[in-house]
Design a protein around this motif. Structure first.
Motif, PDB file in Angstrom:
ATOM      1  N   PHE A  87       0.824  -1.212   0.000  1.00 40.32           N
ATOM      2  CA  PHE A  87       0.000   0.000   0.000  1.00 40.32           C
ATOM      3  C   PHE A  87       0.860   1.265   0.000  1.00 40.32           C
ATOM      4  CE2 PHE A  87      -2.105  -3.471   2.311  1.00 40.32           C
ATOM      5  CZ  PHE A  87      -3.148  -3.712   1.426  1.00 40.32           C
ATOM      6  N   ASN A  88       1.960   1.220   0.753  1.00 42.67           N
ATOM      7  CA  ASN A  88       2.883   2.358   0.807  1.00 42.67           C
ATOM      8  C   ASN A  88       3.401   2.738  -0.580  1.00 42.67           C
ATOM      9  OD1 ASN A  88       6.054   2.847   0.823  1.00 42.67           O
ATOM     10  ND2 ASN A  88       5.210   3.932   2.603  1.00 42.67           N
ATOM     11  N   ARG A  89       3.567   1.754  -1.441  1.00 38.68           N
ATOM     12  CA  ARG A  89       4.146   2.009  -2.763  1.00 38.68           C
ATOM     13  C   ARG A  89       3.158   2.634  -3.730  1.00 38.68           C
ATOM     14  NH1 ARG A  89       8.642  -2.677  -4.037  1.00 38.68           N
ATOM     15  NH2 ARG A  89       9.729  -2.485  -2.026  1.00 38.68           N
ATOM     16  N   VAL A  90       1.878   2.651  -3.349  1.00 37.38           N
ATOM     17  CA  VAL A  90       0.898   3.333  -4.203  1.00 37.38           C
ATOM     18  C   VAL A  90       0.330   4.558  -3.492  1.00 37.38           C
ATOM     19  CG1 VAL A  90       0.328   1.262  -5.499  1.00 37.38           C
ATOM     20  CG2 VAL A  90      -0.972   1.792  -3.423  1.00 37.38           C
ATOM     21  N   GLY A  91       1.089   5.072  -2.513  1.00 33.20           N
ATOM     22  CA  GLY A  91       0.707   6.306  -1.851  1.00 33.20           C
ATOM     23  C   GLY A  91      -0.349   6.150  -0.778  1.00 33.20           C
ATOM     24  N   LEU A  92      -0.534   4.940  -0.279  1.00 31.83           N
ATOM     25  CA  LEU A  92      -1.536   4.711   0.755  1.00 31.83           C
ATOM     26  C   LEU A  92      -0.874   4.283   2.061  1.00 31.83           C
ATOM     27  CD1 LEU A  92      -4.212   2.744  -1.310  1.00 31.83           C
ATOM     28  CD2 LEU A  92      -4.293   5.148  -0.611  1.00 31.83           C
ATOM     29  N   ALA A  93      -1.618   4.378   3.157  1.00 27.16           N
ATOM     30  CA  ALA A  93      -1.124   3.924   4.450  1.00 27.16           C
ATOM     31  C   ALA A  93      -1.159   2.404   4.515  1.00 27.16           C
ATOM     32  CB  ALA A  93      -1.982   4.522   5.567  1.00 27.16           C
ATOM     33  N   GLY A  94      -0.316   1.865   5.363  1.00 28.79           N
ATOM     34  CA  GLY A  94      -0.310   0.420   5.558  1.00 28.79           C
ATOM     35  C   GLY A  94      -1.501  -0.085   6.357  1.00 28.79           C
ATOM     36  N   CYS A  95      -2.272   0.834   6.934  1.00 31.72           N
ATOM     37  CA  CYS A  95      -3.413   0.439   7.772  1.00 31.72           C
ATOM     38  C   CYS A  95      -4.615   0.129   6.885  1.00 31.72           C
ATOM     39  CB  CYS A  95      -3.756   1.539   8.773  1.00 31.72           C
ATOM     40  SG  CYS A  95      -4.058   3.172   8.028  1.00 31.72           S
ATOM     41  N   ASP A  96      -4.567  -1.007   6.205  1.00 35.25           N
ATOM     42  CA  ASP A  96      -5.608  -1.358   5.245  1.00 35.25           C
ATOM     43  C   ASP A  96      -6.265  -2.667   5.650  1.00 35.25           C
ATOM     44  OD1 ASP A  96      -6.528  -0.338   2.413  1.00 35.25           O
ATOM     45  OD2 ASP A  96      -6.460  -2.522   2.278  1.00 35.25           O
ATOM     46  N   MET A  97      -7.581  -2.670   5.761  1.00 38.54           N
ATOM     47  CA  MET A  97      -8.356  -3.894   6.000  1.00 38.54           C
ATOM     48  C   MET A  97      -7.918  -4.616   7.271  1.00 38.54           C
ATOM     49  SD  MET A  97      -8.425  -5.225   2.018  1.00 38.54           S
ATOM     50  CE  MET A  97      -9.452  -6.692   2.284  1.00 38.54           C
ATOM     51  N   GLY A  98      -7.495  -3.871   8.280  1.00 37.94           N
ATOM     52  CA  GLY A  98      -7.110  -4.476   9.550  1.00 37.94           C
ATOM     53  C   GLY A  98      -5.665  -4.882   9.664  1.00 37.94           C
TER      54      GLY A  98
END
Length: 283
Positions: free
Chosen positions: A156-167
């Protein structure tokens, strides 16, 4: 002697799933073991809006499926799942407002919630690419069989998102530890199969050509066990994260007393006395 469930109560709460006909994934069920296959091998089995929704609804329905005792989650071909489809999901999300985006992120999170809430043990058979939401599906499973060529990435970090995804920030540290989870979620780097086994992400590694068969064989062992009690074990493994030790001890006392009321508990005793293997019936 335990009386059978009244027909009216069963009609409202028992909905067999063995004959379920899937639309966006592949589903089969033999002898209580369901195999759920992400089936887009030409693109490494990415998820779409439709398959997310079907997975959410399917795992939710399993809470009421007395004919399914264990689930194997796999990917078609040589890969598990490459995550959300870039063209069918990521592209359409660009430009949406917060309410619409929250509809999507809540749906994806509900897949994990439904996987955790269904009483059946879920075993992920992970070969090849296991990335993004695919890594989350593996993480949310109760057990994970991998291969030496498995490549797991919470990217997720590599597409500009936080690692806090889906739990992920709740579940992953409990599997592999806080520091290791932080490394994967901050960097999005790939976790190889052998490293994943050392870290505790994978329960075991299997040869790729034997992966599905061995996962199904283990699932059959689970399905032949005391399935009501297995469901209680899964529930307590999940719920006790938020309990003190004292609360957990009392909760387990209540759960175990409930299991002692089952026919399977008596069947195990009778089998022990008669020096034979018990034949469990899940009640």
């Amino acid at each position: 002697m335990t009386l059978p469930l009244p027909a009216a109560l069963a009609a409202g709460n028992h909905r067999p799933m063995a004959g379920y006909v899937a639309r966006h994934v592949r589903w089969s069920c033999v002898d209580g073991v369901a195999t759920l296959t992400l089936d887009r091998p030409e693109r490494k089995n990415p998820l779409s809006f439709e398959s997310y929704a079907e997975l959410r609804d399917l795992f939710h329905a399993l809470r009421h499926a007395p004919d399914v005792h264990a689930v194997v989650l796999a990917g078609a071909g040589d890969n598990f799942c490459s995550g959300g489809d870039v063209h069918e999901i990521i592209g359409p999300l660009i430009g949406l407002g917060a309410p619409q985006l929250l509809t999507f992120t809540r749906m994806t999170g509900e897949v994990v919630a439904a996987m955790r809430a269904c009483p059946q043990p879920v075993l992920a058979a992970v070969d090849g690419v296991c990335a993004g939401a695919g890594a989350i599906l593996a993480m949310a499973s109760d057990l994970r069989w991998g291969t030496a060529r498995s490549k797991t990435a919470f990217l997720f970090n590599r597409v500009g998102l936080a690692g806090c995804d889906m739990g992920a920030c709740a579940l992953l540290p409990r599997l592999i530890g806080q520091g290791r989870a932080a490394e994967l979620l901050y960097t999005g780097r790939t976790l190889g199969g052998e490293e994943g086994e050392r870290w505790g992400f994978f329960n075991r590694l299997v040869a790729p050509e034997a992966l599905l068969a061995e996962a199904q064989a283990f699932a059959r062992e689970l399905a032949a066990g005391p399935t009501f009690a297995n469901g209680i074990t899964k529930t307590m493994l999940h719920q006790e994260w938020a309990m003190t030790i004292e609360q957990a001890i009392e909760a387990e006392a209540q759960a175990q007393a409930l299991c002692m009321l089952t026919g399977d508990f008596e069947r195990a005793y009778r089998a022990f006395v008669e020096r034979r293997r018990p034949v469990f019936e899940g009640n």
